[in-house]
Scaffold this active site. Structure first.
Site, PDB file in Angstrom:
ATOM      1  N   HIS A  19       0.836  -1.206   0.000  1.00  0.00           N
ATOM      2  CA  HIS A  19       0.000   0.000   0.000  1.00  0.00           C
ATOM      3  C   HIS A  19       0.871   1.257   0.000  1.00  0.00           C
ATOM      4  CE1 HIS A  19      -3.344  -2.477   2.120  1.00  0.00           C
ATOM      5  NE2 HIS A  19      -3.814  -2.167   0.930  1.00  0.00           N
ATOM      6  N   LYS A  43     -16.806  -7.068   4.953  1.00  0.00           N
ATOM      7  CA  LYS A  43     -15.945  -7.970   5.721  1.00  0.00           C
ATOM      8  C   LYS A  43     -15.781  -7.385   7.132  1.00  0.00           C
ATOM      9  CE  LYS A  43     -13.128  -7.031   1.970  1.00  0.00           C
ATOM     10  NZ  LYS A  43     -11.828  -6.671   1.459  1.00  0.00           N
ATOM     11  N   ARG A  92      -1.583  -5.978  -8.578  1.00  0.00           N
ATOM     12  CA  ARG A  92      -0.522  -6.944  -8.281  1.00  0.00           C
ATOM     13  C   ARG A  92      -0.470  -7.937  -9.425  1.00  0.00           C
ATOM     14  NH1 ARG A  92      -2.962  -7.365  -2.376  1.00  0.00           N
ATOM     15  NH2 ARG A  92      -4.703  -6.909  -3.725  1.00  0.00           N
ATOM     16  N   SER A 130      -3.090  -7.552   2.701  1.00  0.00           N
ATOM     17  CA  SER A 130      -3.470  -7.435   4.112  1.00  0.00           C
ATOM     18  C   SER A 130      -3.906  -8.802   4.645  1.00  0.00           C
ATOM     19  CB  SER A 130      -4.620  -6.437   4.268  1.00  0.00           C
ATOM     20  OG  SER A 130      -4.231  -5.165   3.837  1.00  0.00           O
TER      21      SER A 130
HETATM   22  P1  ADP Z   1      -9.779  -3.393  -1.129  1.00  0.00           P
HETATM   23  O1  ADP Z   1     -10.460  -4.125  -0.019  1.00  0.00           O
HETATM   24  O2  ADP Z   1     -10.552  -2.245  -1.698  1.00  0.00           O
HETATM   25  O3  ADP Z   1      -9.140  -4.278  -2.193  1.00  0.00           O
HETATM   26  P2  ADP Z   1      -7.153  -3.113  -0.012  1.00  0.00           P
HETATM   27  O4  ADP Z   1      -6.797  -2.365   1.215  1.00  0.00           O
HETATM   28  O5  ADP Z   1      -6.990  -4.592   0.015  1.00  0.00           O
HETATM   29  O6  ADP Z   1      -8.603  -2.651  -0.384  1.00  0.00           O
HETATM   30  O7  ADP Z   1      -6.321  -2.532  -1.237  1.00  0.00           O
HETATM   31  C1  ADP Z   1      -6.418  -1.205  -1.651  1.00  0.00           C
HETATM   32  C2  ADP Z   1      -5.741  -1.065  -3.000  1.00  0.00           C
HETATM   33  O8  ADP Z   1      -4.349  -1.304  -2.866  1.00  0.00           O
HETATM   34  C3  ADP Z   1      -6.227  -2.051  -4.042  1.00  0.00           C
HETATM   35  O9  ADP Z   1      -6.238  -1.408  -5.307  1.00  0.00           O
HETATM   36  C4  ADP Z   1      -5.192  -3.139  -4.025  1.00  0.00           C
HETATM   37  O10 ADP Z   1      -5.114  -3.811  -5.257  1.00  0.00           O
HETATM   38  C5  ADP Z   1      -3.947  -2.324  -3.763  1.00  0.00           C
HETATM   39  N1  ADP Z   1      -2.879  -3.119  -3.168  1.00  0.00           N
HETATM   40  C6  ADP Z   1      -2.896  -3.772  -1.991  1.00  0.00           C
HETATM   41  N2  ADP Z   1      -1.728  -4.416  -1.777  1.00  0.00           N
HETATM   42  C7  ADP Z   1      -0.946  -4.144  -2.860  1.00  0.00           C
HETATM   43  C8  ADP Z   1       0.380  -4.541  -3.271  1.00  0.00           C
HETATM   44  N3  ADP Z   1       1.112  -5.351  -2.518  1.00  0.00           N
HETATM   45  N4  ADP Z   1       0.836  -4.096  -4.453  1.00  0.00           N
HETATM   46  C9  ADP Z   1       0.065  -3.300  -5.234  1.00  0.00           C
HETATM   47  N5  ADP Z   1      -1.178  -2.901  -4.924  1.00  0.00           N
HETATM   48  C10 ADP Z   1      -1.680  -3.324  -3.752  1.00  0.00           C
END
Ligand code: ADP
Length: 159
Positions: A19, A43, A92, A130
Site C-alpha cells: 500500500h 468484511k 498486483r 493485508s
Molecule cells: P480493497 O479491499 O478495496 O481491495 P485493499 O486495502 O486490500 O482494499 O487494497 C487497496 C488497493 O491497494 C487495491 O487497489 C489493491 O489492489 C492495492 N494493493 C494492496 N496491496 C498491494 C500490493 N502489494 N501491491 C500493489 N497494490 C496493492
C-alpha cells in the site's frame, strides 16, 4: 492551476508496504493524495476504523500532501466532495484485474469526470496483501519488511 487531488481507496486492514509503495507513487501524480478508508466494509475488519486511521496517520501523517479520511457510500460521491479527479488503485497479479476493471468501469459510468489509474508496486510486494499479512501474524511468522513498524507492533501485540 487547480490542485490535483487523488483518492487512494481501500480497506487498509492493515496498511502494508505494498500500500505504501502505491501511495508514494500516487504522490508523484497528484498534488494531494487522500487515503480513503471504506467505512461500511462488508468484511469484518481486524482493526477498527479508528485504529486504521490512527495507524496510517502515524505512518504518513508527517506528509502535508497526504490526508487520511474515511468514507461510506459511493466512492464517486466521495471523490466529488473531495474535489478529486483521480482514483488510484494498485495492481498486483492478473487476478486483481477483473475486479478492478469492473469497478473502474462502473465508477466511470457513475462519474465520467473521475479517472481511475492503476499503479504497480515494486515486484517484491507483488504477493503482499493485508489478508496474508494477518494470516502470517496469526501464525507467529516474521513480518519484517512486509508492513511498516507501527503496523507490525500492533499485529504482534494483537496475536
Ligand atoms: P480493497 O479491499 O478495496 O481491495 P485493499 O486495502 O486490500 O482494499 O487494497 C487497496 C488497493 O491497494 C487495491 O487497489 C489493491 O489492489 C492495492 N494493493 C494492496 N496491496 C498491494 C500490493 N502489494 N501491491 C500493489 N497494490 C496493492
Amino acid at each position: 492551476m487547480p490542485e490535483r487531488v487523488a483518492l487512494y481507496p481501500g480497506s487498509f486492514d492493515p496498511l502494508t508496504n505494498g500500500h505504501l509503495d502505491i501511495l508514494w507513487r500516487a504522490r508523484r501524480l497528484a498534488d494531494r493524495v487522500v487515503v480513503s478508508i471504506l467505512e461500511n466494509d462488508a468484511k469484518t475488519p481486524l482493526f477498527s476504523l479508528r485504529d486504521r486511521i490512527a495507524m496510517i496517520q502515524e505512518i504518513v501523517g508527517g506528509d502535508p500532501a497526504v490526508d487520511v479520511r474515511s468514507f461510506s457510500g459511493l466512492l464517486v460521491d466521495f471523490a466529488k466532495s473531495s474535489h478529486a479527479s483521480l482514483i488510484v488503485r494498485g495492481l498486483r497479479a492478473i487476478s486483481d484485474y477483473e475486479y478492478e476493471l469492473q469497478m473502474a468501469l462502473m465508477n466511470r459510468r457513475l462519474s465520467p469526470e473521475v479517472e481511475t489509474v492503476f499503479l504497480m508496486a515494486k515486484e517484491e510486494y507483488s504477493y503482499v496483501s493485508s489478508r496474508l499479512v494477518k494470516e502470517v501474524a496469526r501464525l507467529g511468522g516474521d513480518l519484517t519488511g512486509l508492513v511498516p513498524e507501527a503496523v507490525r507492533g500492533r499485529l504482534v501485540a494483537l496475536f
